[in-house]
Design an enzyme around this catalytic site. Sequence first.
Site, short mmCIF file in Angstrom:
data_model
loop_
_atom_site.label_atom_id
_atom_site.label_comp_id
_atom_site.label_asym_id
_atom_site.label_seq_id
_atom_site.Cartn_x
_atom_site.Cartn_y
_atom_site.Cartn_z
N CYS A 1 44.71 45.94 34.64
CA CYS A 1 44.74 47.29 35.18
C CYS A 1 43.62 48.03 34.49
O CYS A 1 43.62 48.16 33.26
CB CYS A 1 46.08 47.98 34.90
SG CYS A 1 46.08 49.71 35.43
N HIS B 1 56.83 41.79 37.51
CA HIS B 1 55.36 41.75 37.59
C HIS B 1 54.84 41.66 36.15
O HIS B 1 54.67 42.68 35.48
CB HIS B 1 54.92 43.05 38.29
CG HIS B 1 53.46 43.26 38.44
ND1 HIS B 1 52.81 43.13 39.66
CD2 HIS B 1 52.48 43.61 37.56
CE1 HIS B 1 51.53 43.41 39.52
NE2 HIS B 1 51.29 43.72 38.25
N ASN C 1 47.41 38.87 35.44
CA ASN C 1 48.80 38.57 35.80
C ASN C 1 49.09 37.14 35.41
O ASN C 1 48.17 36.33 35.26
CB ASN C 1 48.98 38.67 37.31
CG ASN C 1 48.70 40.05 37.86
OD1 ASN C 1 47.57 40.39 38.15
ND2 ASN C 1 49.73 40.85 37.99
#
Length: 299
Positions: free
Chosen positions: A241, A208, A250
């Site tokens: 985040c 990730h 991302n």
Amino acid sequence: MGRWPTKVTIKEVGPRDGLQNEASPVATADKIAWINLLSETGLSYIEVTSFVHPKWIPQLADAAEVAAGIRRKDGVTYAALVPNEKGLERALRVGVDEVGVFMSASETHNQKNINKTIAATFPVLEGVVKAAKQERKTVRGYVSTVFGCPYEGTVAVDQVLMVADRLFAMGIDELSLGDTIGVATPKQVEDVLAEVLRRFPAEQIAMHFHDTRGTALANILVSMEMGITTFDSSLGGLGGCPYAPGASGNVATDDLVYMLHGMGVETGINVEQLTKAALFIRDKIGRPLPSRYLQTISS
Ligand code: HMG
Ligand code: MG
């Protein structure tokens, strides 16, 4: 397998990781319409929302409405993040297919993100995994700050392994290793994965990567060379985040798909449908998105 796998699984986290960090709110109906478009792209996994405390993440306060409102397509797993049993109850009420539990490898990020020490998090997640399994749900675990912490800097690999061991012992089905603030470089990915893969099979590990410093695709390439075949990404490169200062999106699903298809690695994703979904959310967000691929699309 040759140098690269012939097929990889892309797990779309945009509706959760992407939208949780967007300053301007996206209407519930638009989220639902976007997820319905994502369901038509050939993606087999979509993380649709998270059942965290709405005061902590107001952007996803409509989790139940979103999860209940989407059109479920056969063959697609619709997942959601849950931080505790209260979140699990909320998620089960609207029938998600899989839940994701999450914590950090670094103490300070764990504390800022979920208001607990690492030691105090284990029993909470253990309860969630047990209850989810009783309901016959699969469970994905996430470890954040694997490659660096915004508060503590370097994170020891042993700390990552300790958290991974505990999560697998609880019975999670898959573990996603998060580069929360996008600091990893390929050599570091190789070093960390070498340790991780000594203990756990590559089939149970996903990567990730946030693309804060532009290294995500290079990190994915190295991960594939080490046998990893599951990657999280966010359409258009949305995301971050909110409890990790400086964290940006991302890796973009569309950039990743472009790279993989160009290499002859199958994803099952239809680029035309993917682009349609990307343009839809770009227009709703109302600003250009970080994805490179989208910048080559004129409409
Ligand atoms: P807390 O305040 O410590 O919670 O927050 P608590 O257990 O003390 O409960 C306080 C109150 O909140 C209680 O209500 C609970 O019922 C309620 P009261 O009795 O006072 O009326 N409550 C809830 N309500 C709704 N849904 C819930 C829930 N839980 C408790 N689930 C908590 C602890 C974990 C809930 C909070 O810190 C939180 O929600 N944090 C989430 C932060 C977050 O979502 N961060 C982003 C996701 S992680 C990420 O992005 C990283 C990742 O992408 C990987 C990577 O990139 O590395 C996954
Ligand atoms: Mg993330």
